[in-house]
Design a protein around this motif. Structure first.
Motif, mmCIF file in Angstrom:
data_model
loop_
_atom_site.group_PDB
_atom_site.id
_atom_site.type_symbol
_atom_site.label_atom_id
_atom_site.label_comp_id
_atom_site.label_asym_id
_atom_site.label_seq_id
_atom_site.Cartn_x
_atom_site.Cartn_y
_atom_site.Cartn_z
ATOM 1 N N ILE A 20 -3.670 28.077 -18.796
ATOM 2 C CA ILE A 20 -2.885 29.310 -18.972
ATOM 3 C C ILE A 20 -3.457 30.017 -20.193
ATOM 4 O O ILE A 20 -3.260 29.576 -21.330
ATOM 5 C CB ILE A 20 -1.387 29.001 -19.211
ATOM 6 N N SER A 21 -4.215 31.086 -19.952
ATOM 7 C CA SER A 21 -4.816 31.848 -21.053
ATOM 8 C C SER A 21 -4.067 33.170 -21.184
ATOM 9 O O SER A 21 -4.088 33.988 -20.258
ATOM 10 C CB SER A 21 -6.303 32.104 -20.754
ATOM 11 N N ILE B 179 5.336 35.949 -25.204
ATOM 12 C CA ILE B 179 6.294 34.850 -24.975
ATOM 13 C C ILE B 179 6.876 34.989 -23.565
ATOM 14 O O ILE B 179 6.984 34.007 -22.819
ATOM 15 C CB ILE B 179 7.403 34.852 -26.058
ATOM 16 N N GLY B 180 7.202 36.216 -23.164
ATOM 17 C CA GLY B 180 7.728 36.453 -21.815
ATOM 18 C C GLY B 180 6.731 36.042 -20.746
ATOM 19 O O GLY B 180 7.093 35.403 -19.750
ATOM 20 N N LEU B 181 5.435 36.359 -20.979
ATOM 21 C CA LEU B 181 4.388 36.002 -20.007
ATOM 22 C C LEU B 181 4.311 34.486 -19.822
ATOM 23 O O LEU B 181 4.244 33.983 -18.701
ATOM 24 C CB LEU B 181 3.020 36.469 -20.526
ATOM 25 N N VAL B 182 4.290 33.763 -20.949
ATOM 26 C CA VAL B 182 4.136 32.307 -20.886
ATOM 27 C C VAL B 182 5.392 31.661 -20.295
ATOM 28 O O VAL B 182 5.304 30.728 -19.484
ATOM 29 C CB VAL B 182 3.803 31.734 -22.286
ATOM 30 N N ARG B 183 6.543 32.172 -20.656
ATOM 31 C CA ARG B 183 7.802 31.648 -20.109
ATOM 32 C C ARG B 183 7.782 31.745 -18.577
ATOM 33 O O ARG B 183 8.089 30.784 -17.873
ATOM 34 C CB ARG B 183 8.983 32.445 -20.679
ATOM 35 N N GLN C 292 5.759 32.400 -32.000
ATOM 36 C CA GLN C 292 5.353 31.991 -30.642
ATOM 37 C C GLN C 292 5.446 30.470 -30.488
ATOM 38 O O GLN C 292 5.862 29.959 -29.446
ATOM 39 C CB GLN C 292 3.921 32.446 -30.342
ATOM 40 N N ALA C 293 5.055 29.732 -31.538
ATOM 41 C CA ALA C 293 5.115 28.255 -31.472
ATOM 42 C C ALA C 293 6.567 27.801 -31.353
ATOM 43 O O ALA C 293 6.881 26.869 -30.592
ATOM 44 C CB ALA C 293 4.461 27.650 -32.708
ATOM 45 N N GLU C 294 7.451 28.466 -32.070
ATOM 46 C CA GLU C 294 8.871 28.089 -32.003
ATOM 47 C C GLU C 294 9.445 28.415 -30.623
ATOM 48 O O GLU C 294 10.210 27.630 -30.052
ATOM 49 C CB GLU C 294 9.647 28.785 -33.123
ATOM 50 N N ALA C 295 9.042 29.566 -30.072
ATOM 51 C CA ALA C 295 9.515 29.923 -28.728
ATOM 52 C C ALA C 295 8.997 28.921 -27.701
ATOM 53 O O ALA C 295 9.725 28.501 -26.795
ATOM 54 C CB ALA C 295 9.056 31.333 -28.367
ATOM 55 N N LEU C 296 7.739 28.504 -27.856
ATOM 56 C CA LEU C 296 7.168 27.520 -26.922
ATOM 57 C C LEU C 296 7.955 26.213 -26.982
ATOM 58 O O LEU C 296 8.291 25.630 -25.945
ATOM 59 C CB LEU C 296 5.693 27.269 -27.256
ATOM 60 N N ALA C 297 8.252 25.761 -28.193
ATOM 61 C CA ALA C 297 9.013 24.511 -28.335
ATOM 62 C C ALA C 297 10.353 24.635 -27.606
ATOM 63 O O ALA C 297 10.794 23.691 -26.926
ATOM 64 C CB ALA C 297 9.222 24.197 -29.817
#
Ligand code: AP5
Length: 218
Positions: free
Chosen positions: A29-30, A65-69, A92-97
């Motif tokens: 996922i890039s 963040i929306g894209l990765v979610r 972004q790291a916190e959202a990923l967690a």
């Protein structure tokens, strides 16, 4: 296997993510690829992202963040993934967690690719890509066998707009200011492995597979 590939622009994250993705059967996922696809398709998101990308600046956190979610909601990612170029800021790291917690998915490792700045500039300024299949080449280090045409689909290769000298400088500065703090962030969580990535593509890959060995069947 769930991985993050971290590092300055041009260190070879995408090149290695493609190889690991094929060999290990996990999805890459890039966020850079997703954003460039949105730009090509002239979506609202793509039009918003384009001006940031052309200048070498980061696209706002809320957008990526929306894209990765959305991507991580796809069941196709159940076998594992490599996040290439995301996260790039502490928010972004916190959202990923948070997203991974919600899905009860563990992040196995964050790989920090390291290459001297002079080599990075050589890699970025010589990069060429295929606008059709997105294959990546380098005029000296990884040339297409067909010269200015893509090996895979015969399309004429192009230079990314953000691989111009001014945008490269901005991207490296943005990396130092906004992304490099993630090294300490993940080191403090004991999740970080450094990878000397200055050698050839194959030697970097050999070293990477050694780092990944403990996580392969995890
Ligand atoms: P993105 O596409 O992610 O760009 P990047 O991180 O700057 O990374 P690159 O794709 O430039 O480099 P790479 O490390 O993947 O190197 P590669 O393997 O291609 O992002 C682009 C833009 O999108 C950002 O600037 C930003 O605007 C936006 N964006 C993306 N994600 C975002 C996020 N999370 N938040 C906010 N904004 C975001 O290799 C480079 C070259 O070197 C190639 O030519 C390759 O052939 C060659 N090469 C690779 N390995 C070697 C080797 N070992 N030896 C010799 N040559 C090599």
């Amino acid at each position: 296997m769930q991985l993050v590939f971290l590092g300055a622009p041009g260190v070879g994250k995408g090149t290695q993510a493609d190889k690991v993705s094929v060999q290990y059967g996990v999805v890459k996922i890039s966020t850079g690829d997703l954003l460039r696809e949105a730009v090509r398709n002239r979506t609202t998101l793509g039009l918003e992202a384009k001006s940031y990308m052309d200048q070498g600046k980061l696209v706002p956190d809320s957008v990526v963040i929306g894209l990765v979610r959305d991507k991580l909601a796809d069941p196709g990612y159940a076998k594992g993934f490599i996040l290439d170029g995301f996260p790039r800021t502490v928010p972004q790291a916190e959202a990923l967690a948070g997203v991974l917690d919600e899905r009860r998915v563990r992040l196995d490792r964050v790989i920090n690719f390291q290459v001297p700045r002079t080599e990075i500039v050589k890699r970025l300024s010589g990069r060429r890509s295929c606008p059709k299949c997105q294959a990546t080449y380098h005029v000296k280090f990884a040339p297409s066998k067909k010269g200015i045409l893509c090996d895979r689909c015969d399309e004429a290769l192009v230079q990314r707009s953000d691989d111009q000298p001014e945008a490269i400088e901005t991207r490296l500065k943005v990396y130092e200011e906004q992304t490099a703090p993630l090294i300490n962030y993940y080191a403090a969580k004991n999740m970080l492995s450094h990878l000397d990535s200055a050698g050839s593509v194959d030697s970097v890959y050999d070293n990477l597979t050694k780092v990944l060995a403990p996580y392969r069947s995890a």
